[in-house]
Design a protein around this motif. Sequence first.
Motif, short mmCIF file in Angstrom:
data_model
loop_
_atom_site.label_atom_id
_atom_site.label_comp_id
_atom_site.label_asym_id
_atom_site.label_seq_id
_atom_site.Cartn_x
_atom_site.Cartn_y
_atom_site.Cartn_z
N GLY A 199 0.79 -1.23 0.00
CA GLY A 199 0.00 0.00 0.00
C GLY A 199 0.82 1.28 0.00
N MET A 200 2.14 1.16 -0.24
CA MET A 200 2.94 2.39 -0.30
C MET A 200 2.58 3.15 -1.57
SD MET A 200 6.67 0.94 0.61
CE MET A 200 6.52 -0.30 -0.65
N LEU A 201 2.36 4.44 -1.44
CA LEU A 201 2.15 5.30 -2.61
C LEU A 201 3.40 6.17 -2.65
CD1 LEU A 201 -1.60 6.17 -1.93
CD2 LEU A 201 -0.67 4.27 -3.26
N THR A 230 10.53 7.07 -3.44
CA THR A 230 11.46 6.10 -2.85
C THR A 230 11.56 4.82 -3.67
OG1 THR A 230 9.69 5.58 -1.29
CG2 THR A 230 11.53 6.89 -0.47
N GLU A 231 10.71 4.67 -4.68
CA GLU A 231 10.89 3.56 -5.63
C GLU A 231 11.72 4.02 -6.83
OE1 GLU A 231 9.61 0.27 -6.02
OE2 GLU A 231 8.65 0.14 -4.06
N ALA A 232 12.08 5.33 -6.87
CA ALA A 232 12.72 5.88 -8.08
C ALA A 232 14.18 5.49 -8.17
CB ALA A 232 12.62 7.40 -8.03
N ILE A 237 13.45 -4.13 1.72
CA ILE A 237 12.43 -4.53 2.71
C ILE A 237 11.61 -3.29 3.04
CG2 ILE A 237 12.08 -5.30 5.11
CD1 ILE A 237 13.36 -7.53 3.74
N TYR A 238 10.30 -3.46 3.23
CA TYR A 238 9.52 -2.32 3.72
C TYR A 238 8.58 -2.76 4.82
CZ TYR A 238 6.36 -4.11 0.02
OH TYR A 238 5.61 -4.91 -0.79
N LEU A 239 8.32 -1.81 5.72
CA LEU A 239 7.38 -2.02 6.83
C LEU A 239 6.35 -0.90 6.72
CD1 LEU A 239 9.99 -2.50 9.71
CD2 LEU A 239 8.62 -4.30 8.66
N GLY A 248 7.02 -6.38 3.65
CA GLY A 248 7.21 -6.91 2.30
C GLY A 248 8.60 -6.61 1.81
N ALA A 249 8.84 -7.04 0.70
CA ALA A 249 8.27 -8.17 0.00
C ALA A 249 9.41 -8.78 -0.81
CB ALA A 249 7.17 -7.70 -0.96
N THR A 250 9.35 -10.09 -1.00
CA THR A 250 10.34 -10.70 -1.88
C THR A 250 9.99 -10.34 -3.32
OG1 THR A 250 9.04 -12.72 -2.03
CG2 THR A 250 10.74 -12.64 -0.30
N LEU A 297 1.33 -12.14 -7.33
CA LEU A 297 2.07 -11.99 -8.58
C LEU A 297 1.89 -10.58 -9.11
CD1 LEU A 297 1.05 -15.41 -10.17
CD2 LEU A 297 3.17 -14.85 -8.96
N ARG A 298 2.96 -9.79 -9.05
CA ARG A 298 2.94 -8.47 -9.69
C ARG A 298 2.93 -8.68 -11.21
NH1 ARG A 298 7.26 -8.80 -6.18
NH2 ARG A 298 7.27 -7.41 -4.37
N ALA A 299 2.39 -7.70 -11.92
CA ALA A 299 2.44 -7.77 -13.38
C ALA A 299 3.68 -7.01 -13.84
CB ALA A 299 1.18 -7.15 -13.97
N HIS A 349 3.77 -3.40 -12.36
CA HIS A 349 4.96 -3.82 -11.62
C HIS A 349 4.78 -3.58 -10.13
CE1 HIS A 349 9.65 -3.65 -11.36
NE2 HIS A 349 9.19 -4.87 -11.22
N ARG A 350 5.60 -2.75 -9.49
CA ARG A 350 5.48 -2.52 -8.05
C ARG A 350 4.54 -1.35 -7.73
NH1 ARG A 350 9.94 -4.70 -5.14
NH2 ARG A 350 9.65 -3.12 -3.55
N ASN A 351 3.87 -0.82 -8.75
CA ASN A 351 3.19 0.47 -8.58
C ASN A 351 1.71 0.46 -8.92
OD1 ASN A 351 5.52 2.02 -7.76
ND2 ASN A 351 6.28 1.72 -9.85
N1 GLY Z 1 5.07 -1.92 -4.13
C1 GLY Z 1 5.90 -2.80 -3.44
C2 GLY Z 1 5.97 -4.16 -3.94
O1 GLY Z 1 5.53 -4.44 -5.04
O2 GLY Z 1 6.48 -5.00 -3.26
#
Ligand code: GLY
Length: 361
Positions: free
Chosen positions: A49-51, A55-57, A240-242, A253-255, A296-298, A321-323
């Motif tokens: 749920g991170m928006l 920090t993903e950049a 890793i994120y909390l 998360g997350a592997t 499963l992320r796309a 993807h992660r977003n």
């Molecule tokens: N948005 C973080 C992840 O996909 O793990």
Amino acid sequence: MSSEHTIATVVGGGVIGLSVAWRAAAAGWPVRLLDPEPVRGGASWLAGGMLAPVTEAWPGEEDVLRLGEESLRRWPQFARDLSAAGIDPGLAGHGTIVLAFDSADAGHLEILAGHLRSLGRAVESLTSREARRLAPGIGAVRGGLHVPGDLAVDNRKLLTALAEAGAQQGVEFRRERLASLDDVPGPVVLAAGAWTGQLHPSLAQAVRPLKGEILRLRPRRGCLPPPPHTVRAIVEGRPIYLVPRADGELVLGATQYEAGFDQAVTARGVRELLEGAERILPGITEYELVETAAGLRAGSRDALPYVGEVGEGVYVATGHHRNGLLMAPVTADAVLAWLAGEAPPAEIAAASPARLEKERV
Ligand code: GLY
């Protein structure tokens, strides 16, 4: 107004499909949404749920950052519109703390901070003392970064709110798979996440599942509560994120790795996450482990999603993807603009599936 439109079909009941269906129905389209298990069946139900576009950049992914930031800008209104439908999606404005534990991490953070400052983004460097003040209970850190503009959302409240808001606007939920594109009467939006590659030949080689294991924990009586901010770190090369939830739960998360469509939770995945989290928040070992799950992320080829028309009246909205949660508002607004024959948000141009054609020539 609905009599002006033919029926629109949305394939996929995760955050993207639910957002598109709700917005389209609110704009007057009769909408049916196909998914054997909407809301709970896909990656969105398991998300942190991170928006957090910033920090993903990473250098070289400026288009992803721009698209993410544009969507982040749209998030507060998106959340207000959902709340107006009666369910609070649990948007939180607590920002992100990124921690460094050793000199390699500190180097990584310096590159990230320099990159973000060069783009004019707000980011504050933290000493170890400042980091501990902002995130009590964390382990022995060298320092960190504070990115105040990041938001977070409770993914499960959000999905519940989207389904409820869609139903209020008349979205028809059908618990079935798309049989064939040939039989679809009006516009169709393919938003089935990692499975979207199976729905249209243009995406068959482009969308791939990226497995992620994620845990949910809850502090027991006497435990230090989770930090009030999202906390991230690279521990032994693994991010890793909390993410704290308002009800006291902590999402860990997350592997991330390729394993086809396998969704088993592995002992190794759980161990890696818990070992990483213990470094960040030593007291977590006393928390109750309430859930382990894998989704499963796309994945796309270049970290940008595929959002656009791939055939007459056939739109794709996948590869986030992660977003996915972050980019739901801008993706839904783009699809709605195309359905209405209007100009989409400018930033979505980078996500055009037309780039797949260019790769082929
Ligand atoms: N948005 C973080 C992840 O996909 O793990």
